[in-house]
Design a protein around this motif. Sequence first.
Motif, mmCIF file in Angstrom:
data_model
loop_
_atom_site.group_PDB
_atom_site.id
_atom_site.type_symbol
_atom_site.label_atom_id
_atom_site.label_comp_id
_atom_site.label_asym_id
_atom_site.label_seq_id
_atom_site.Cartn_x
_atom_site.Cartn_y
_atom_site.Cartn_z
ATOM 1 N N VAL A 1 8.975 8.342 -6.407
ATOM 2 C CA VAL A 1 8.120 8.740 -5.480
ATOM 3 C C VAL A 1 6.744 8.069 -5.959
ATOM 4 C CG1 VAL A 1 7.031 10.349 -4.131
ATOM 5 C CG2 VAL A 1 9.486 10.291 -4.626
ATOM 6 N N ILE A 2 5.967 7.574 -5.264
ATOM 7 C CA ILE A 2 4.717 7.104 -5.202
ATOM 8 C C ILE A 2 3.860 7.518 -4.145
ATOM 9 C CG2 ILE A 2 3.032 5.073 -5.855
ATOM 10 C CD1 ILE A 2 5.127 3.597 -7.280
ATOM 11 N N GLN A 3 2.529 8.145 -4.506
ATOM 12 C CA GLN A 3 1.793 8.813 -3.494
ATOM 13 C C GLN A 3 0.440 8.456 -3.844
ATOM 14 O OE1 GLN A 3 -0.488 11.603 -3.416
ATOM 15 N NE2 GLN A 3 -1.292 11.227 -1.473
ATOM 16 N N GLY A 4 -0.494 7.891 -2.930
ATOM 17 C CA GLY A 4 -1.849 7.662 -3.159
ATOM 18 C C GLY A 4 -2.504 6.607 -4.002
ATOM 19 N N LEU A 5 -1.692 5.496 -4.512
ATOM 20 C CA LEU A 5 -2.044 4.581 -5.092
ATOM 21 C C LEU A 5 -2.481 3.264 -4.526
ATOM 22 C CD1 LEU A 5 0.467 4.248 -8.080
ATOM 23 C CD2 LEU A 5 -1.750 5.590 -7.989
ATOM 24 N N GLN A 6 -3.657 2.920 -4.578
ATOM 25 C CA GLN A 6 -4.196 1.500 -4.017
ATOM 26 C C GLN A 6 -4.257 0.470 -4.982
ATOM 27 O OE1 GLN A 6 -5.520 4.677 -2.673
ATOM 28 N NE2 GLN A 6 -4.199 4.614 -1.144
ATOM 29 N N ASP A 7 -3.594 -0.548 -4.805
ATOM 30 C CA ASP A 7 -3.943 -1.814 -5.614
ATOM 31 C C ASP A 7 -3.429 -1.705 -7.084
ATOM 32 O OD1 ASP A 7 -5.131 -3.877 -3.945
ATOM 33 O OD2 ASP A 7 -6.911 -2.078 -3.648
ATOM 34 N N TYR A 8 -2.104 -1.213 -7.307
ATOM 35 C CA TYR A 8 -1.720 -0.791 -8.623
ATOM 36 C C TYR A 8 -0.442 -1.602 -8.814
ATOM 37 C CZ TYR A 8 -4.414 2.992 -10.489
ATOM 38 O OH TYR A 8 -5.449 3.877 -10.999
ATOM 39 N N ILE A 9 -0.134 -1.661 -10.192
ATOM 40 C CA ILE A 9 1.103 -2.267 -10.724
ATOM 41 C C ILE A 9 1.855 -1.022 -11.294
ATOM 42 C CG2 ILE A 9 2.071 -3.848 -12.529
ATOM 43 C CD1 ILE A 9 -0.611 -5.554 -12.464
ATOM 44 N N VAL A 10 3.211 -1.072 -10.978
ATOM 45 C CA VAL A 10 4.046 0.163 -11.411
ATOM 46 C C VAL A 10 5.224 -0.415 -11.653
ATOM 47 C CG1 VAL A 10 5.132 2.298 -10.738
ATOM 48 C CG2 VAL A 10 2.864 1.732 -9.633
ATOM 49 N N VAL A 11 5.492 -0.664 -12.994
ATOM 50 C CA VAL A 11 6.839 -1.300 -13.327
ATOM 51 C C VAL A 11 7.372 -0.414 -14.633
ATOM 52 C CG1 VAL A 11 7.650 -3.324 -14.522
ATOM 53 C CG2 VAL A 11 5.734 -3.457 -13.132
#
Length: 388
Positions: A351-361
């Motif tokens: 669950v990812i909330q509130g991120l803008q312009d991110y890399i999540v790996v």
Amino acid sequence: MQENNYIIIMAGGVGSRFWPMSTEEKPKQFLDVLGIGKSLLQQTVDRFKTVSPAENILIVTSAKYKQLVAEQCPELLESNILLEPCMRNTAPCIAYAAYKIKGLNPDANIVVAPSDHLITNEAEFIRIIENGLEFTANNDALLTLGIQPHRSETGYGYIQADSVISNHLSVNSKNSNIGSEGESYETMPNEEQTDNRQPITENPLNVAAFKEKPNLQTAKEYLAAGNYYWNSGIFLWSLKSILSAFESYVPEVAAIFQKGEEFYNTEKEQAFIDEMFPTCTNISIDYAVMEKADNIFVQPADFGWSDLGTWGSLWEKRERCEQGNTVVGEQVHLFEADNCIVNMPKDKNVVIQGLQDYIVVEDNDVLLICKKEEEQRIKEFRAAVMNS
């Protein structure tokens, strides 16, 4: 004739900018970074099967990746997996393959390509390659593919053609500039629009100069000029032309591989390479040959190309939702998230909330959460983890 067409695929890089997914043990060319069930290497090999017989496709890689190549490309001859004992850049890599090909077919016509690039309009790519091979088969020419720039890009080297395209030979408008969706030019959301781009000529142009990666102002000037192209790192030439160039401009490299002519395509080849390859100068084909020769041409092209050098470049090329997010992973849930690239194990609930312009790996027991604008620091992050 197709039997004279040979493909050299360079697959020895470590791909550290795609960490943590890409590791030294399994770098990005062996990964399915697009989530389509095929690695970048497998896509590259498949792409060239319509240009050349499978037995004429050679892959040059590190000795430690022999098993990976063999597993992913079982249709290729084992003898066509060329193993470098150490890294010596692209000129020795290409010279090794070229001298090996000389022992197989002195009339060979060759394409050299990286193993880890993305091409979205493969039909246009094949058309350009086939036209280029016809050109190099009939001319003593070293041809490189130049990509029509779509924005002021500072991450690529550039090729300067002799003059603005419109001053050159006539354009075949039926085939030029057809993007993967039939559009005139490939564009991405938020990309700089460039109405002054010239039509792409069907004819190779003389190269005036190769340019290093520019700063932003210089990149804008290149875009406005209309006769600068992104350097794709894809080359076409006849065997005779490239061997002549090696012997003229880097004779010390040519001399090393000439010594092995009696060993290529025999059981003694690898022992010779293991002994002599480390003695080669560490030099790129651009510095060794392309910036010195006077028979250099560029073929302008637009076939949805990206070198996929960063997570950000992958975000640009993947399909994105209305919020600009692109996701690999079956259990990823996004809330108030925009313009992110997410790559997760398929069975992991995220669950990812509130991120803008991110890399999540997440991969290889590492979770990376990084601003896209800070991705140049990934090597720094990787070093911190490796040293902890």
